[in-house]
Design a protein around this motif. Structure first.
Motif, PDB file in Angstrom:
ATOM      1  N   GLU A  86       2.477  -1.720   4.321  1.00 23.05           N
ATOM      2  CA  GLU A  86       3.507  -0.722   4.612  1.00 23.05           C
ATOM      3  C   GLU A  86       4.826  -1.072   3.924  1.00 23.05           C
ATOM      4  O   GLU A  86       5.188  -2.238   3.792  1.00 23.05           O
ATOM      5  CB  GLU A  86       3.696  -0.656   6.134  1.00 23.05           C
ATOM      6  N   SER A  87       5.550  -0.052   3.514  1.00 23.36           N
ATOM      7  CA  SER A  87       6.885  -0.247   2.959  1.00 23.36           C
ATOM      8  C   SER A  87       7.838   0.749   3.601  1.00 23.36           C
ATOM      9  O   SER A  87       7.411   1.752   4.192  1.00 23.36           O
ATOM     10  CB  SER A  87       6.880  -0.066   1.437  1.00 23.36           C
ATOM     11  N   VAL A  88       9.115   0.474   3.477  1.00 20.93           N
ATOM     12  CA  VAL A  88      10.121   1.317   4.128  1.00 20.93           C
ATOM     13  C   VAL A  88      10.101   2.743   3.595  1.00 20.93           C
ATOM     14  O   VAL A  88      10.586   3.669   4.251  1.00 20.93           O
ATOM     15  CB  VAL A  88      11.524   0.717   3.955  1.00 20.93           C
ATOM     16  N   ASN A  89       9.538   2.949   2.413  1.00 18.53           N
ATOM     17  CA  ASN A  89       9.522   4.280   1.819  1.00 18.53           C
ATOM     18  C   ASN A  89       8.339   5.131   2.277  1.00 18.53           C
ATOM     19  O   ASN A  89       8.271   6.322   1.949  1.00 18.53           O
ATOM     20  CB  ASN A  89       9.501   4.173   0.290  1.00 18.53           C
ATOM     21  N   ASP A  90       7.415   4.530   3.036  1.00 18.44           N
ATOM     22  CA  ASP A  90       6.199   5.260   3.415  1.00 18.44           C
ATOM     23  C   ASP A  90       6.451   6.320   4.472  1.00 18.44           C
ATOM     24  O   ASP A  90       5.798   7.359   4.489  1.00 18.44           O
ATOM     25  CB  ASP A  90       5.133   4.283   3.906  1.00 18.44           C
ATOM     26  N   CYS A 100       8.861   3.359   8.998  1.00 14.30           N
ATOM     27  CA  CYS A 100       8.123   2.268   8.350  1.00 14.30           C
ATOM     28  C   CYS A 100       9.039   1.112   7.967  1.00 14.30           C
ATOM     29  O   CYS A 100      10.233   1.280   7.734  1.00 14.30           O
ATOM     30  CB  CYS A 100       7.398   2.796   7.110  1.00 14.30           C
ATOM     31  N   GLU A 101       8.416  -0.071   7.860  1.00 15.06           N
ATOM     32  CA  GLU A 101       9.109  -1.285   7.446  1.00 15.06           C
ATOM     33  C   GLU A 101       8.255  -2.015   6.418  1.00 15.06           C
ATOM     34  O   GLU A 101       7.109  -1.644   6.165  1.00 15.06           O
ATOM     35  CB  GLU A 101       9.358  -2.194   8.660  1.00 15.06           C
ATOM     36  N   ASP A 102       8.812  -3.063   5.858  1.00 19.96           N
ATOM     37  CA  ASP A 102       8.042  -3.913   4.948  1.00 19.96           C
ATOM     38  C   ASP A 102       7.198  -4.867   5.785  1.00 19.96           C
ATOM     39  O   ASP A 102       7.687  -5.897   6.280  1.00 19.96           O
ATOM     40  CB  ASP A 102       8.986  -4.700   4.020  1.00 19.96           C
ATOM     41  N   GLU A 103       5.935  -4.521   5.979  1.00 18.54           N
ATOM     42  CA  GLU A 103       5.049  -5.317   6.815  1.00 18.54           C
ATOM     43  C   GLU A 103       3.605  -4.967   6.485  1.00 18.54           C
ATOM     44  O   GLU A 103       3.328  -4.027   5.743  1.00 18.54           O
ATOM     45  CB  GLU A 103       5.335  -5.063   8.299  1.00 18.54           C
ATOM     46  N   LEU A 144       5.710  -9.544   5.350  1.00 20.39           N
ATOM     47  CA  LEU A 144       5.102  -9.643   4.018  1.00 20.39           C
ATOM     48  C   LEU A 144       4.772 -11.086   3.647  1.00 20.39           C
ATOM     49  O   LEU A 144       3.869 -11.325   2.832  1.00 20.39           O
ATOM     50  CB  LEU A 144       6.023  -9.028   2.971  1.00 20.39           C
TER      51      LEU A 144
END
Length: 453
Positions: free
Chosen positions: A216-220, A224-227, A245
């Motif tokens: 997952e990324s914040v842009n999804d 969302c977060e970077d995880e 990450l």
């Protein structure tokens, strides 16, 4: 953000009550609707009856009630997300009979996704007609289980071929949802479709035993977060673990699926769709999983208009041996400040005052030992703490285990670890956190319980 299977208690006012009532209730429904039921062809036990006996002519409409005009007809709603706050891209069919309303639905490309029947009458779960005139039909249902019939909808004719639904809570009629449906003269689809196929080719059957990973990324999406999230399916339910990450564990939750207290309820399990829901009408939130390919699945979460995918993961998922307790359950005089994440054991409290975990992490076991880690800081005075594990909450607590004390020191946050020796075959359904030092404020967070392999 931790990825939930379901976010609970959002006011999704949807028309979906599946009930079953006796033949006696059906007779009572007929009496409730009007005293001239024989004009509509007598008792109608076929939910899909569109017989000519019930077709209304222009001459008869002048003296017919709304319900009389509806019986025997089907109306179609082509819905899109712009129509209302809870609307989706789907097609709904409303099939009216003397006994109630059958609601079927498909995706825009024709895949069945709904087949519910809403009984009208005086049975425990029946919808009740409170008004039926030439101008308006009002039907109410009980969302609280107290017989209050607090959720209602009205149906009116806009023309001979179009009706309008107005769906609202009795307590606040202004917070309503309005939609229209048009007369549909063909046979409605999905009237014989079984939403709970449960065969070996059903989506849930194909998911069981597999793990899917979402990077997952914040842009999804908006939340969302970077995880990295891992979705681990079993016959009992869905476990979701997650890491940052760089691989640091941050989630290990389990959502049981099926027919039990706290379970997510299976609403659809066909070869095309798997839909699970949490909550009760009208606060019911659902999520659908479909196969994009043999190695990829898609999650649709309409409550937040979010969609994401996850790919088949054949390695062992991380973080399944970690739990994330939340020690915010104060008892017997302990003090917890959720805004600041602080704990205090006042001298005025009972000697056994402490903090109980409220997260869904049970059962816990430590056949090979384990540990508890957390981040802590003081206001300047050292504070001793310990952890306790019990078979069950008081009074059935044994067997139990108390950890050794650990001293939190200094005003700068630091990580602390408490080791847990092997507890054999014992399992624990109660996790407690205690401060030994009184009248001092401890700041603590990031609690993680780990069971060694």
């Amino acid at each position: 953000m931790k990825k939930p299977l379901i976010l609970i208690l959002l006011p999704l006012f949807i028309l979906s009550i599946a009930v079953s009532c006796s033949a006696d209730d059906n007779d009572q429904t007929q009496e409730l609707i009007n005293d001239n039921s024989t004009d509509n062809g007598g008792d109608n036990t076929d939910n899909n009856d569109n017989s000519d006996d019930n077709n209304n002519s222009d001459d008869g409409n002048a003296s017919s009630t709304v319900f009389e005009r509806l019986v025997g007809n089907t109306f179609r709603q082509i819905e899109n997300p712009g129509d209302c706050a809870t609307c989706e891209d789907e097609i709904n069919y409303y099939i009216f009979s003397n006994n109630g309303i059958q609601v079927t639905g498909t995706t825009p490309d024709g895949v069945c996704e709904q087949n519910d029947f809403e009984q009208l009458g005086t049975c425990e779960d029946c919808l009740v007609i409170t008004q039926d005139t030439e101008e308006q039909l009002t039907i109410c249902g009980d969302s609280n289980g107290d017989g209050s019939n607090d959720i209602c909808q009205t149906i009116t004719f806009l023309s001979e071929t179009e009706i309008q639904f107005n769906f609202y809570p009795q307590s606040n009629p202004e917070s309503n949802i309005i939609w229209t449906a048009q007369l549909f003269e063909d046979e409605a689809p999905c009237t014989d479709w079984d939403p709970l196929d449960n065969g070996e080719n059903s989506v849930f059957s194909r998911l069981q035993g597999n793990t899917y990973r979402q990077i997952e990324s914040v842009n999804d999406c908006g939340t969302c977060e970077d995880e990295i999230n891992y979705y681990i399916f079993s016959e009992e339910g869905l476990r979701i673990t997650g890491t940052t990450l760089d691989g640091t564990c941050e989630q290990n939750d389990f959502q049981p699926i099926g027919d039990c207290d706290g379970c997510a309820e299976i609403e659809i399990n066909s070869e095309d769709l798997f839909t699970v829901c949490i909550g009760t009408f009208p606060f019911r939130v659902c999520q659908t999983i479909t196969f994009v390919s043999e190695s990829e699945i898609q999650f649709d979460f309409p409550a937040f208009n979010q969609t994401w995918t996850a790919q088949l993961y054949t390695e062992s998922p991380p973080c399944t041996d970690s739990s994330f307790p939340v020690y915010d359950g104060v008892f017997d005089g302990s003090v917890y400040d959720a805004d600041n994440g602080t704990f205090e054991f006042p001298s005025t409290a009972q000697s056994w005052a402490g903090f109980a975990n409220t997260a869904e992490i049970y059962p816990l076991s430590f056949p090979n030992g384990g540990k508890v880690t957390f981040t802590g800081a003081t206001a300047g005075t050292d504070i001793d703490v310990y952890f306790r594990f019990e078979a069950n909450p008081y009074p059935d607590t044994e067997p139990s285990y108390n950890s050794a004390n650990v001293t939190v020191t200094g005003t700068e946050a630091a990580e602390y670890t408490v080791e847990i020796p092997s507890q054999g075959s014992n399992t624990f359904n109660s996790a407690l956190f205690y401060l030994v030092t009184q009248d001092q404020v401890l700041t603590a967070s990031d609690f993680v319980i780990t069971s060694y392999d």
